[in-house]
Design a protein around this motif. Sequence first.
Motif, PDB file in Angstrom:
ATOM      1  N   ALA A  18      -3.635   6.975  -3.567  1.00 24.84           N
ATOM      2  CA  ALA A  18      -2.905   5.898  -2.800  1.00 24.84           C
ATOM      3  C   ALA A  18      -3.843   4.847  -2.455  1.00 24.84           C
ATOM      4  CB  ALA A  18      -1.935   6.146  -2.059  1.00 24.84           C
ATOM      5  N   PRO A  19      -3.462   3.533  -2.180  1.00 26.96           N
ATOM      6  CA  PRO A  19      -4.353   2.627  -1.574  1.00 26.96           C
ATOM      7  C   PRO A  19      -4.277   2.704  -0.161  1.00 26.96           C
ATOM      8  CG  PRO A  19      -2.179   1.519  -2.320  1.00 26.96           C
ATOM      9  CD  PRO A  19      -2.097   2.756  -2.891  1.00 26.96           C
ATOM     10  N   MET A  20      -5.595   2.560   0.526  1.00 26.56           N
ATOM     11  CA  MET A  20      -5.417   2.658   2.031  1.00 26.56           C
ATOM     12  C   MET A  20      -6.412   1.564   2.634  1.00 26.56           C
ATOM     13  SD  MET A  20      -5.425   6.917   2.620  1.00 26.56           S
ATOM     14  CE  MET A  20      -6.752   7.185   1.105  1.00 26.56           C
ATOM     15  N   PHE A  21      -5.629   0.938   3.498  1.00 31.04           N
ATOM     16  CA  PHE A  21      -6.541   0.059   4.429  1.00 31.04           C
ATOM     17  C   PHE A  21      -7.815   0.402   5.036  1.00 31.04           C
ATOM     18  CE2 PHE A  21      -6.433  -2.939   8.149  1.00 31.04           C
ATOM     19  CZ  PHE A  21      -6.940  -3.831   7.719  1.00 31.04           C
ATOM     20  N   ASN A  75      -3.569  -2.853  -5.048  1.00 36.04           N
ATOM     21  CA  ASN A  75      -2.313  -3.265  -4.121  1.00 36.04           C
ATOM     22  C   ASN A  75      -2.464  -4.664  -3.507  1.00 36.04           C
ATOM     23  OD1 ASN A  75      -1.679  -2.186  -0.660  1.00 36.04           O
ATOM     24  ND2 ASN A  75      -0.165  -2.547  -2.000  1.00 36.04           N
ATOM     25  N   SER A 103       3.694  -4.311  -2.299  1.00 32.63           N
ATOM     26  CA  SER A 103       4.236  -3.829  -1.053  1.00 32.63           C
ATOM     27  C   SER A 103       4.575  -4.903  -0.331  1.00 32.63           C
ATOM     28  CB  SER A 103       2.975  -3.242   0.163  1.00 32.63           C
ATOM     29  OG  SER A 103       2.191  -2.229  -0.553  1.00 32.63           O
ATOM     30  N   ASP A 124       6.176  -0.306  -3.726  1.00 31.46           N
ATOM     31  CA  ASP A 124       6.217   0.653  -2.766  1.00 31.46           C
ATOM     32  C   ASP A 124       7.283   0.549  -1.699  1.00 31.46           C
ATOM     33  OD1 ASP A 124       5.111   1.076   0.053  1.00 31.46           O
ATOM     34  OD2 ASP A 124       3.370   1.619  -0.821  1.00 31.46           O
ATOM     35  N   GLY A 150       1.614   9.164   5.231  1.00 31.92           N
ATOM     36  CA  GLY A 150       0.484   8.523   6.072  1.00 31.92           C
ATOM     37  C   GLY A 150       0.671   6.934   5.965  1.00 31.92           C
ATOM     38  N   ALA A 178       2.767  13.428   2.484  1.00 29.52           N
ATOM     39  CA  ALA A 178       2.441  14.846   3.006  1.00 29.52           C
ATOM     40  C   ALA A 178       2.124  15.759   1.780  1.00 29.52           C
ATOM     41  CB  ALA A 178       3.376  15.269   3.697  1.00 29.52           C
ATOM     42  N   GLY A 199      -2.395   9.859  -0.512  1.00 31.31           N
ATOM     43  CA  GLY A 199      -3.326   9.253   0.514  1.00 31.31           C
ATOM     44  C   GLY A 199      -4.145   9.888   1.373  1.00 31.31           C
ATOM     45  N   THR A 200      -3.538  10.542   2.472  1.00 35.47           N
ATOM     46  CA  THR A 200      -4.380  11.205   3.587  1.00 35.47           C
ATOM     47  C   THR A 200      -5.537  12.246   2.827  1.00 35.47           C
ATOM     48  OG1 THR A 200      -2.501  10.866   4.980  1.00 35.47           O
ATOM     49  CG2 THR A 200      -4.222  12.645   5.530  1.00 35.47           C
TER      50      THR A 200
END
Length: 316
Positions: A18-21, A75, A103, A124, A150, A178, A199-200
């Motif tokens: 997943a895309p994460m800032f 994203n 998003s 999303d 997350g 999760a 993501g996490t």
Amino acid sequence: MSGFAQLTARLRLPLVAAPMFLVSGPELVTACCGSGILGTFPALNARTTSELDAWLGQIQEALAAAPGAAPLGVNLIVHRSNRRLDQDLALVVRHRVPVVITSLGAVPDLVQEVHAYGGLVFHDVATPRHVEKAADAGVDAVVLVCGGAGGHAGTLNPFAFLAEARRRFAGPLILAGALSTGRDILAARAAGAALAYMGTRFIATREARAPEAYKHMLVEAGASDIIYTDRISGIPGSFLKPSLVRAGLDPSRLHERPPGDIEAELARGELRAWRDIWSAGQGVAAITDIPPVAVLVDRLEAEYRSARDELCGDAA
Ligand SMILES: Cc1cc2nc3c(=O)[nH]c(=O)nc-3n(C[C@H](O)[C@H](O)[C@H](O)COP(=O)(O)O)c2cc1C
């Protein structure tokens, strides 16, 4: 075969990183796609549109030289606060990015622009109402961001959200929240999702652009270390309590503070949400190491296959 089915046929595992800032950059995306899963990043992680252009060029060049590499996704935050949206979208179209993950806003015009070059749009969402809006906009798949995820997580239980979404959207559903192991990916498939969205788990990899202390905090953390609060960024999100303590904040007293108050306090100490207050989902208990992406994906595949064999054995 639909565009979505053609895309998933190119994946080694039914998995999206997943895309994460601030966390996902070209290194992480290239490693994920090179390992056969869909690698993604937020366009805004590149500081400018010309940096985004350079990143896309760099990733596409690396993937062209990697036989069997999976496609990549970008994203885009579709909200009036994102002043770069038009320029970034034009670049995504020019690079013919295979997957665009939107998003906040599901916009039919954007979907048509991406479809025109043969790309797919995943949207999303955190509520059933937003599934309806995504369906009306004509997106190819909907990402259900469930409770415990997350980032700016939702609150719905994954089984409940899948049932709600199925009543509103006939296309493929992607499950987020999760998920950390190969067994979790299989569980998402068994529950009716076409793909799992993680993501996490990918923050604790060598290629993630996260500080080492953040990665180690994930290895140490359990689900009770995650706090879901709107006090940090103004929108409810999941954050690591130990990162709040590290920044001098008391997680047990956050609710006493008016919204926005913490931002001012952080600014005084030159701290920032996301950069210094770290986000993570409740799936942290299953994170015990910080491997390279290639090692992690090998492991996820082995876990996925062994869980599937175990269940097929049970059924026989
Ligand atoms: C540190 C962090 C940053 C995130 N940034 C974004 C983002 O910029 N755009 C987005 O659509 N989702 C973002 N998310 C949400 C993820 O894309 C994904 O939905 C979520 O991480 C899935 O839950 P999991 O972390 O429990 O696997 C972020 C999540 C985390 C943990």
